[in-house]
Enzyme design. Structure first.
Site, PDB file in Angstrom:
ATOM      1  N   THR A 148       0.717  -1.027   0.057  1.00 56.18           N
ATOM      2  CA  THR A 148      -0.048   0.089  -0.187  1.00 56.18           C
ATOM      3  C   THR A 148       1.114   1.276   0.065  1.00 56.18           C
ATOM      4  OG1 THR A 148      -1.766   1.146   1.051  1.00 56.18           O
ATOM      5  CG2 THR A 148      -0.149  -0.003   2.630  1.00 56.18           C
ATOM      6  N   HIS A 156      -9.342  -2.273   4.269  1.00 51.88           N
ATOM      7  CA  HIS A 156      -8.110  -2.914   4.076  1.00 51.88           C
ATOM      8  C   HIS A 156      -7.736  -4.013   5.101  1.00 51.88           C
ATOM      9  CE1 HIS A 156      -7.905   1.255   2.434  1.00 51.88           C
ATOM     10  NE2 HIS A 156      -7.471   0.503   1.194  1.00 51.88           N
ATOM     11  N   ARG A 215      -7.369  -4.290  -7.255  1.00 54.94           N
ATOM     12  CA  ARG A 215      -7.914  -3.876  -8.525  1.00 54.94           C
ATOM     13  C   ARG A 215      -6.940  -2.490  -8.762  1.00 54.94           C
ATOM     14  NH1 ARG A 215     -11.053   0.348 -10.176  1.00 54.94           N
ATOM     15  NH2 ARG A 215     -12.549   0.025 -11.796  1.00 54.94           N
TER      16      ARG A 215
END
Length: 575
Positions: free
Chosen positions: A199, A207, A293
């Protein structure tokens, strides 16, 4: 058991060269110095700590061309991203960089010698091809294309590295692990399966739910491995993000997760970057890697379309799954279901079931406005950390960057804006007029293309520092070149933190009007040849391609322009 490093051997150059460290330190003091850029520093650290295994240096021309064309090193090892050391022609000449030359590579923050580079070659890259093949398009809207075109220097230097020491950090030292250290931690904790989560953004409830679900499905532990090197301009700074990560770690089941920081300079290269991230996490010992994604996507291109498809990254990682030897954990976006009070992957939600979500853009808008952030979206401790670093819009600095021809009226507009902002109050207002900056900050510079570019970057630096502190900055240089304006925007957005609000205003008063109303006769002198390189006469003015607002003093009065800006554009959302 930690995963096998990429290429079979972890290239920990610091450990390898430890027996000759004293000798290397002594030699480094006698060699010519190359001070690294921020990106080069990140790359060097991951070369010498083994994160970029099997690399043992910066890529030579043969490896570079092979990686650009085939995603493989010259020996056919999978490696999708060029890792290069760029220098200018002036640096090449000044340092006499050539094959066989040994150079000391120094940390730009404290001047410490970090490594010695043994130069193998110096070559000129095809930047257009690099952009097209590696990043998908030679489009300046891509942050790495902008970096390649505006900041990366013209030549690349290849060569092997001998490591002296890792960079010294004064922040979050306990969270900085080399691949060797993290592998030792996994062994100590008896973690046989480790799911790594990449991240560059703050983490929220979705998350946490995503990573817990991945761990439980694989009977594994979780490595939260955020990037704290260079990311996308405008991203939340790493200090704030790490405070967020620290706040969310207690929300995991006891003993499930570990937080470690990754000093990576991201390229935002989408599918290629996902493969690169998998290789890096494999080198750090992870056995599984989450690819979500639009992994490492930079957003929209200059046509308003996504640079990459939403699942292109997952497809490419799957294509190389055998060579990567790290299991990909594919995940779609997580969405909140109010009726169940839980998160689920969006592809598992039955049709017709109501869901809730807040996009990253919407979150930033809420933070800037001081609007409520619901508890179903994020934890109170996370929101508190974000609000401390990102105050409401009324407390944020910003930069209004006016560009236009000499005598276009930009200076008058800038002064009027300063008065208007001072009247409204709430923040300090700084005015940086072109002539003032020239005399105070850039008096030694001439008017060559490079000197003009350097002058604009000085203005950008001062603007970013003031804006980060909450000031309103009005800069009004001529700034004739698109490259310089783009670099100024990039610097402010990437380095001014919550003050990284940059607005480009094109004062598009026509040349004939600016020349006709020139009471000082400067244009007349330029026409007679008494002034050389004058913008609009014998030097080009490149009109902005994407100004945030365009005004013309031949069509509107100064009060009308300032009024329209105050109520129709930037000031309406900034004060």
């Amino acid at each position: 058991m930690a995963n096998t490093p990429h290429g079979g051997v972890l290239k920990d150059l610091v450990a390898r060269d430890a027996p000759i460290q004293a000798q290397l330190v002594a030699e480094a003091a006698t060699l010519r110095d190359l001070v690294l850029s921020e990106r080069q520093l990140c790359d060097l650290e991951l070369i010498i700590n083994g994160g970029f295994s099997p690399l043992e240096g910066f890529m030579d021309e043969k490896d570079y061309n092979s990686v650009v064309e085939t995603m493989r090193l010259a020996d056919r090892t999978l490696f999708p991203i060029p890792v290069t050391l760029d220098v200018s022609e002036a640096e090449r000449d000044e340092l006499d960089i050539k094959p066989g030359r040994r150079l000391t590579l120094r940390d730009p923050r404290d001047d410490q010698a970090l490594a010695i580079l043994n130069v193998s070659d110096v070559y000129r890259p095809d930047k257009a091809k690099e952009a097209e093949r590696v990043l998908g398009a030679d489009d300046i809207a891509h942050p790495s294309v902008a970096y390649l075109r505006n900041r990366a220097k013209d030549l690349y230097v290849g060569g092997s590295i001998q490591a002296i020491q890792l960079p010294t950090y004064h922040d979050y030292v306990s969270l900085r692990f080399t691949p060797s250290e993290l592998r030792a931690h996994f062994k100590k904790m008896a973690w046989r399966k480790v799911v790594a989560f990449q991240t560059r953004n703050p983490m929220h409830r979705a998350h946490r739910e995503l990573t817990v679900r991945a761990a439980r499905q694989r009977l594994a532990n979780v490595l939260i491995h955020p990037v704290v090197g260079m990311t996308k301009p405008g991203d939340v700074d790493h200090y704030t993000r790490v405070r967020v990560y620290q706040a969310i770690m207690p929300k995991y089941p006891n003993g499930m997760a570990h937080l470690a920081l990754l000093p990576l300079a991201m390229r935002m290269a989408g599918p290629r970057e996902a493969v690169w991230h998998a290789i890096i996490r494999k080198n750090y010992g992870a056995t599984h890697f989450i690819v979500g994604r639009d992994h490492a996507g930079p957003g929209k291109n200059s046509h308003g379309e996504d640079f990459y498809g939403p699942y292109d990254a997952q497809t490419l990682v799957t294509e190389f799954k055998d060579e990567l030897a790290i299991e990909m954990v594919p995940f779609q976006m997580m969405t909140y279901i109010p009726s169940l009070e839980e998160y689920q992957p969006i592809d598992e939600v039955p049709k017709g079931v109501a869901t809730l979500n807040i996009s990253g853009t919407e979150l930033r808008h809420r933070l800037k406005r001081g609007a409520a952030i619901p508890e179903w979206f994020s934890y109170a401790d996370v929101v508190k950390a974000l609000r401390e670093s990102y105050p409401p819009r009324t407390k944020q600095g910003f930069v209004l960057f006016l560009t236009g021809l000499y005598n276009s009226g930009k200076d008058s507009i800038a002064r009027a804006l300063q008065v208007t902002l001072n009247q409204q109050g709430g923040r300090s207002v700084s005015l940086l007029l072109g002539e003032t900056v020239r005399s105070e900050l850039s008096s030694e510079l001439g008017f060559s293309v490079e000197d003009r570019h350097k002058n604009i970057q000085r203005i950008a630096f001062v603007s970013a520092e003031l804006s980060r502190a909450g000031a309103a900055v009005i800069a009004a240089p001529i700034a004739p070149y698109e490259r310089s304006r783009a670099a100024a925007r990039d610097h402010v957005v990437s380095s001014a933190g919550p003050g990284g609000n940059f607005f480009l205003i094109h004062v598009a008063t026509p040349l004939e009007v600016a020349e006709k109303t020139d009471r000082k006769g400067v244009y007349a002198k330029a026409r007679r040849g008494e002034i050389k390189g004058f913008t609009g006469i014998d030097d080009v003015y490149e009109p902005p391609k994407a100004a945030d607002i365009t005004v013309d003093t031949s069509q509107q009065t100064i009060p009308e322009i300032v009024h329209s800006m105050s109520f129709g554009f930037s000031l309406a959302v900034l004060v």
